[in-house]
Write a protein that holds these residues in place. Structure first.
Motif, PDB file in Angstrom:
ATOM      1  N   LEU A 239     -11.589  13.137  -1.147  1.00 27.00           N
ATOM      2  CA  LEU A 239     -10.560  13.200  -0.109  1.00 27.00           C
ATOM      3  C   LEU A 239      -9.447  12.186  -0.351  1.00 27.00           C
ATOM      4  N   VAL A 240      -9.842  10.978  -0.794  1.00 24.61           N
ATOM      5  CA  VAL A 240      -8.850   9.937  -1.085  1.00 24.61           C
ATOM      6  C   VAL A 240      -7.886  10.430  -2.158  1.00 24.61           C
ATOM      7  N   ASP A 241      -8.433  11.047  -3.186  1.00 21.79           N
ATOM      8  CA  ASP A 241      -7.591  11.562  -4.270  1.00 21.79           C
ATOM      9  C   ASP A 241      -6.722  12.728  -3.786  1.00 21.79           C
ATOM     10  N   LYS A 242      -7.296  13.577  -2.937  1.00 17.35           N
ATOM     11  CA  LYS A 242      -6.577  14.755  -2.441  1.00 17.35           C
ATOM     12  C   LYS A 242      -5.365  14.361  -1.593  1.00 17.35           C
ATOM     13  N   TYR A 243      -5.571  13.440  -0.610  1.00 18.61           N
ATOM     14  CA  TYR A 243      -4.491  13.086   0.308  1.00 18.61           C
ATOM     15  C   TYR A 243      -3.529  12.042  -0.264  1.00 18.61           C
ATOM     16  N   SER A 244      -3.803  11.569  -1.462  1.00 16.28           N
ATOM     17  CA  SER A 244      -2.877  10.610  -2.079  1.00 16.28           C
ATOM     18  C   SER A 244      -1.631  11.303  -2.614  1.00 16.28           C
ATOM     19  N   LYS A 245      -1.687  12.619  -2.713  1.00 11.78           N
ATOM     20  CA  LYS A 245      -0.548  13.374  -3.255  1.00 11.78           C
ATOM     21  C   LYS A 245       0.029  14.291  -2.170  1.00 11.78           C
ATOM     22  N   GLY A 246       1.335  14.237  -2.000  1.00 14.75           N
ATOM     23  CA  GLY A 246       2.009  15.148  -1.085  1.00 14.75           C
ATOM     24  C   GLY A 246       1.873  14.802   0.378  1.00 14.75           C
ATOM     25  N   SER A 247       1.359  13.632   0.709  1.00  9.67           N
ATOM     26  CA  SER A 247       1.202  13.243   2.113  1.00  9.67           C
ATOM     27  C   SER A 247       2.489  12.625   2.645  1.00  9.67           C
ATOM     28  N   HIS A 248       2.557  12.464   3.960  1.00 12.15           N
ATOM     29  CA  HIS A 248       3.700  11.827   4.607  1.00 12.15           C
ATOM     30  C   HIS A 248       3.843  10.404   4.085  1.00 12.15           C
TER      31      HIS A 248
ATOM     32  N   ARG B 118      -1.372   6.172   5.662  1.00  9.07           N
ATOM     33  CA  ARG B 118      -2.158   5.104   5.030  1.00  9.07           C
ATOM     34  C   ARG B 118      -3.637   5.332   5.321  1.00  9.07           C
ATOM     35  N   LEU B 119      -4.461   4.861   4.404  1.00 10.67           N
ATOM     36  CA  LEU B 119      -5.903   4.910   4.612  1.00 10.67           C
ATOM     37  C   LEU B 119      -6.436   3.483   4.654  1.00 10.67           C
TER      38      LEU B 119
ATOM     39  N   PRO C 116     -18.105   3.926  -4.402  1.00 11.61           N
ATOM     40  CA  PRO C 116     -17.647   4.522  -5.674  1.00 11.61           C
ATOM     41  C   PRO C 116     -16.573   3.665  -6.344  1.00 11.61           C
ATOM     42  N   GLN C 117     -16.633   3.635  -7.654  1.00 12.25           N
ATOM     43  CA  GLN C 117     -15.702   2.818  -8.427  1.00 12.25           C
ATOM     44  C   GLN C 117     -14.256   3.252  -8.221  1.00 12.25           C
ATOM     45  N   GLY C 118     -14.044   4.560  -8.069  1.00 16.55           N
ATOM     46  CA  GLY C 118     -12.680   5.067  -7.893  1.00 16.55           C
ATOM     47  C   GLY C 118     -12.014   4.524  -6.643  1.00 16.55           C
ATOM     48  N   ILE C 119     -12.774   4.416  -5.547  1.00 15.02           N
ATOM     49  CA  ILE C 119     -12.225   3.877  -4.298  1.00 15.02           C
ATOM     50  C   ILE C 119     -11.877   2.412  -4.465  1.00 15.02           C
ATOM     51  N   LEU C 120     -12.777   1.660  -5.098  1.00 11.44           N
ATOM     52  CA  LEU C 120     -12.553   0.222  -5.272  1.00 11.44           C
ATOM     53  C   LEU C 120     -11.355  -0.053  -6.178  1.00 11.44           C
ATOM     54  N   GLU C 121     -11.263   0.697  -7.264  1.00 13.30           N
ATOM     55  CA  GLU C 121     -10.192   0.447  -8.239  1.00 13.30           C
ATOM     56  C   GLU C 121      -8.808   0.748  -7.673  1.00 13.30           C
ATOM     57  N   ASN C 122      -8.720   1.770  -6.828  1.00 11.36           N
ATOM     58  CA  ASN C 122      -7.409   2.197  -6.323  1.00 11.36           C
ATOM     59  C   ASN C 122      -6.985   1.474  -5.057  1.00 11.36           C
ATOM     60  N   SER C 123      -7.850   0.635  -4.492  1.00 12.82           N
ATOM     61  CA  SER C 123      -7.567   0.006  -3.200  1.00 12.82           C
ATOM     62  C   SER C 123      -7.041  -1.413  -3.359  1.00 12.82           C
ATOM     63  N   ILE C 124      -6.334  -1.851  -2.313  1.00 16.35           N
ATOM     64  CA  ILE C 124      -6.008  -3.272  -2.166  1.00 16.35           C
ATOM     65  C   ILE C 124      -7.169  -3.891  -1.391  1.00 16.35           C
ATOM     66  N   LYS C 125      -7.913  -4.797  -2.035  1.00 18.26           N
ATOM     67  CA  LYS C 125      -9.077  -5.396  -1.386  1.00 18.26           C
ATOM     68  C   LYS C 125      -8.665  -6.617  -0.573  1.00 18.26           C
TER      69      LYS C 125
ATOM     70  N   SER D 135       0.843  -1.199   0.000  1.00 19.83           N
ATOM     71  CA  SER D 135       0.000   0.000   0.000  1.00 19.83           C
ATOM     72  C   SER D 135       0.881   1.252   0.000  1.00 19.83           C
ATOM     73  N   SER D 136       0.242   2.396  -0.154  1.00 19.19           N
ATOM     74  CA  SER D 136       0.955   3.677  -0.178  1.00 19.19           C
ATOM     75  C   SER D 136      -0.070   4.769   0.123  1.00 19.19           C
ATOM     76  N   PRO D 137       0.359   6.002   0.258  1.00 19.94           N
ATOM     77  CA  PRO D 137      -0.628   7.078   0.467  1.00 19.94           C
ATOM     78  C   PRO D 137      -1.680   7.132  -0.640  1.00 19.94           C
ATOM     79  N   ALA D 138      -1.324   6.656  -1.835  1.00 23.79           N
ATOM     80  CA  ALA D 138      -2.270   6.690  -2.963  1.00 23.79           C
ATOM     81  C   ALA D 138      -3.047   5.386  -3.109  1.00 23.79           C
ATOM     82  N   THR D 139      -2.682   4.370  -2.314  1.00 24.49           N
ATOM     83  CA  THR D 139      -3.331   3.057  -2.429  1.00 24.49           C
ATOM     84  C   THR D 139      -3.896   2.633  -1.075  1.00 24.49           C
ATOM     85  N   PRO D 140      -5.176   2.894  -0.820  1.00 21.51           N
ATOM     86  CA  PRO D 140      -5.784   2.499   0.456  1.00 21.51           C
ATOM     87  C   PRO D 140      -5.895   0.974   0.565  1.00 21.51           C
TER      88      PRO D 140
END
Length: 765
Positions: A253-262, A266-267, A283-292, A195-200
């Motif tokens: 918010l997920v998209d916003k904090y995925s860039k420039g965060s510590h 992690r989310l 939302p599809q965006g949350i599902l697609e970007n996450s590790i399920k 995972s990463s700040p961009a990958t919940p």
């Protein structure tokens, strides 16, 4: 992917052949079909590592069947029979260890001609195989032992459908290897690294599984104290399916904090899966970007009883000054929780509705127990049972029969005899002595019998039924996953349209004409309750017949190209193809769990019964209660007729039922009062005809039929109250909303035995 994975050559070959066919074809639809097939094989193995056992079997089974078909290792007709298992006609069984359904199946299997005669001729050998605990591990009798593993699957599905899940698992292991069927626990630490700040990390919740403890462990192992771990994570959002309106904001918010965060940010998100595709709200965006991540809940009494205890520790056991009483009731409460939570797997026989019992209920009950023992000199049994059964666990329960079940469990597990010694929580499992925390875990490991429905108060048949339903649903899903062109062309030998045309032609040919209601009402000037019931049933049947004829004729015109093919036609076509009752028909019909072929045969039988009744409008000598749209109306008519005859008040009457020793053929005329009824089956027990009481079920006889029942109305004050089991009557095995009536049946055993066993009468099996 293929170069880095040790897969059997068949997967590699089929994958590349599908690509080659796609490249060679000029037809765009054919290219799409072949590319889809290639991607399917790619995803089958990739997906299978993180799915539930059932889902893994579905994906892997689908892949193997396609490979075997392409390599011509199995016949398409045999795969069709395995997946559809369509039994249209029933034959009387000549052997006592097989019921009508499996016997009819093997009699119709063209690929296994002679199997029925061999079973009849070598009944002892086949009975021994049938009675085996794991027949999938045993060799088939006679020359049938030389059959391939796929052919054994077909025979097993016909004769022991409850073991087909295990057989399919062995089949997958034989073809692919053990790593595809072995249970694997998700490594949260590995997911955290990926995972990463961009990958919940998205937890898909399962009943009885809480990822919070795994999160705490992860925090400890990562050398973060949990409070600091929470701080670093910034966000742990639980149950997001409950905040539908806010999900759009969350996606932003997920998209916003995925860039420039510590870099340590992690989310972690959790949500329950939706019961139907239409109810998905994430939302599809949350599902697609996450590790399920999904964890299968613990199964079985052993795992769940340990899990219940894991919520407490030695300090909990030492809380109360009345140690002996607290510990005894505490352990009994843990067992009670495990029973009510574990019964869910047995479907409607376990609970009419599914309830979200959780460890929070158990924890609160233990706190209540401690407070009440400290505040009272005597154990307040009634107060505790009320609080646990009506408020804590009962707060979830919405069905009256389920509420009775919960109360019965508490009456069994929460009584003074619990403290007197020699108290058994289940057959072979006595209540433990005074032990410490570790001692209770050891006691469970050493003393708890092997997993069985009897640990929950159910008959062993409940597991057979549960596994049979599970296997039917699995193969239904496998059937729907097959490419339609393959199913229709290679397997059935017809196009999709030809197959559907044959089905609708057959239905139209057999569909009876509507009842002439005006002519029927002219046959009698009397408007008795029985005649009104007959008339209402004919009205409902006419509405159903009219809709069937209309929709089928419309579909026929659509298939001929004379009408525009609408979405409703497409839905109807799909139902006819998969042997399912169309929703448009079932919404106007009676509750049923039959396939289309069985359902339509049942409809013809109902029409025949109504036709006989409408000839002279005289009450039949024995009434087929299962044949009514509304059986309650007929049972009410019995009471209304008696009330009119004797000038009694209807609200001061009740229905009494006496089970006779006779069958339908033994009666030539109806009784003077009341009615003879038949067509009821018992689930969870059987009716002892000689003793005239409810008795223990026979193994593998899941729903024995009752003899004719004499139903009559009497004043409430004359009703017997002792040695009776109040047995609910349901229209189908789904129970719940199909509740019809309550029949009081005689019993020598305590009624609580039958309550815990989930004993009910069914109008259709």
């Amino acid at each position: 992917f293929f170069s880095n994975t040790k897969l059997i050559p068949a997967f590699n070959n089929v994958f590349h052949k599908a690509i080659e066919r796609a490249e060679a074809s000029d037809d765009i639809q054919e290219r799409i079909s072949n590319l889809t097939e290639a991607i399917t094989y790619f995803t089958f193995i990739y997906i299978s590592q993180g799915l539930f056992e059932r889902d893994k079997l579905i994906f892997l089974g689908q892949a193997i069947f396609q490979i075997l078909l392409r390599n011509k290792e199995i016949e398409p007709t045999m795969l069709n029979f395995l997946l559809r298992f369509k039994v249209e006609h029933t034959y009387k069984t000549p052997v006592d260890f097989l019921t009508t359904q499996p016997w009819s199946a093997i009699a119709l299997m063209d690929e296994f001609r002679g199997l029925d005669k061999d079973i009849e001729g070598s009944a002892k050998r086949w009975k021994k195989w049938m009675d085996s605990e794991c027949p999938e591990k045993e060799k088939l009798p006679q020359e049938w032992k030389n059959k391939t593993s796929f052919e054994r699957l077909i025979i097993l599905r016909a004769l022991r459908p409850d073991r087909i899940i295990y057989a399919l698992r062995d089949f997958v292991e034989e073809k692919l290897g053990s790593k595809y069927v072995d249970g694997t626990r998700i490594d949260l630490a590995k997911s955290y690294e990926e995972s990463s700040p961009a990958t919940p990390v998205f937890f898909i919740l399962s009943p009885g599984v809480d990822p919070l403890k795994d999160m705490e462990t992860l925090g400890d192992n990562a050398n973060f104290p949990f409070t600091q771990f929470q701080k670093l994570n910034r966000m742990q959002i639980h149950n997001i399916h409950l905040v539908v309106k806010w999900l759009g904001t969350l996606e932003i918010l997920v998209d916003k904090y995925s860039k420039g965060s510590h870099c340590d940010y992690r989310l972690f998100i959790s949500a329950e899966p939706a019961p139907t595709p239409e109810e998905h709200v994430i939302p599809q965006g949350i599902l697609e970007n996450s590790i399920k991540i999904i964890n299968e809940p613990p199964t079985g009494m052993l795992a769940n009883l340990h899990a219940a205890l894991y919520n407490f520790d030695q300090d909990t056991l030492e809380l109360c000054t009345r140690e002996q009483e607290f510990k005894s009731i505490f352990f009994s409460l843990c067992y009670f929780h495990t029973c009510v939570a574990g019964r869910v797997k047995f479907g409607p026989q376990g609970w009419n509705q599914r309830y979200p019992f959780n460890m929070g209920d158990l924890t609160i009950c233990v706190n209540v127990l401690y407070n009440y023992l400290e505040a009272n000199t005597k154990v307040p049994w009634e107060d505790l049972c009320y609080l646990f059964g009506e408020i804590m666990y009962g707060g979830h329960i919405t069905d009256d029969w389920d509420r009775r079940l919960c109360h019965t469990y508490l009456e069994e597990f929460m009584s003074p005899s619990l403290l007197e010694g020699d108290f058994t929580l289940a057959p072979g499992f006595p209540s433990p002595p005074n032990l410490d925390y570790i001692g209770y875990h050891k006691y469970i490991d050493e003393m708890l019998p092997t997993e069985s429905p009897t640990l929950y108060g159910l008959h062993p048949n409940a597991e057979i039924d549960f596994l049979t339903v599970l296997s039917d649903n699995l193969f239904k899903t496998l059937l729907e996953m097959q490419p339609r062109n393959l199913l229709a062309g290679e397997i059935i030998g017809q196009s999709l349209e030809e197959k559907v045309k044959n089905v609708l032609d057959e239905i139209l040919e057999k569909l009876p004409e509507e009842f002439n209601l005006a002519e029927i009402m002219q046959k009698s000037a009397e408007r008795s309750p029985y005649i009104l019931v007959c008339f209402q049933e004919c009205e409902r049947m006419n509405i159903l017949i009219r809709e069937i004829r209309r929709s089928i004729k419309q579909l026929d015109l659509g298939l001929k190209g004379e009408l525009t093919f609408s979405s409703s036609m497409e839905t109807l076509q799909s139902s006819l193809f998969y042997d399912q009752v169309p929703d448009a028909w079932s919404s106007l019909a009676y509750p049923s769990t039959y396939s289309l072929a069985q359902w339509f045969n049942g409809l013809l039988l109902r029409c025949r019964e109504l036709d006989t009744w409408t000839q002279d409008l005289v009450l039949p000598s024995v009434v087929w209660l299962s044949g009514f749209f509304n059986p309650q109306s007929f049972l009410t008519a019995i009471m209304q007729t008696t009330a009119r005859k004797n000038n009694w008040s209807l609200d001061k009457m009740c229905l009494t039922t006496d089970v006779t020793k006779k069958s339908r053929e033994d009666y030539g005329h109806p009784p003077r009062e009341g009615a003879y009824i038949f067509g009821l089956y018992m689930e969870g027990a059987r009716w002892d005809i000689q003793a005239g009481v409810v008795a223990e079920a026979r193994l593998k006889d899941l729903t024995p039929m009752l003899p004719v029942i004499f139903a009559r109305a009497i004043p409430i004050e004359r009703q017997e109250t002792k040695h009776l089991y109040k047995c609910p009557v349901y229209k189908t095995k789904l129970r719940g909303p199909t509740y019809t009536w309550t029949f009081n049946l005689k019993t020598k055993e305590k009624p609580s035995k039958w309550v815990l066993a989930g004993v009910a009468l069914l109008l259709e099996v």
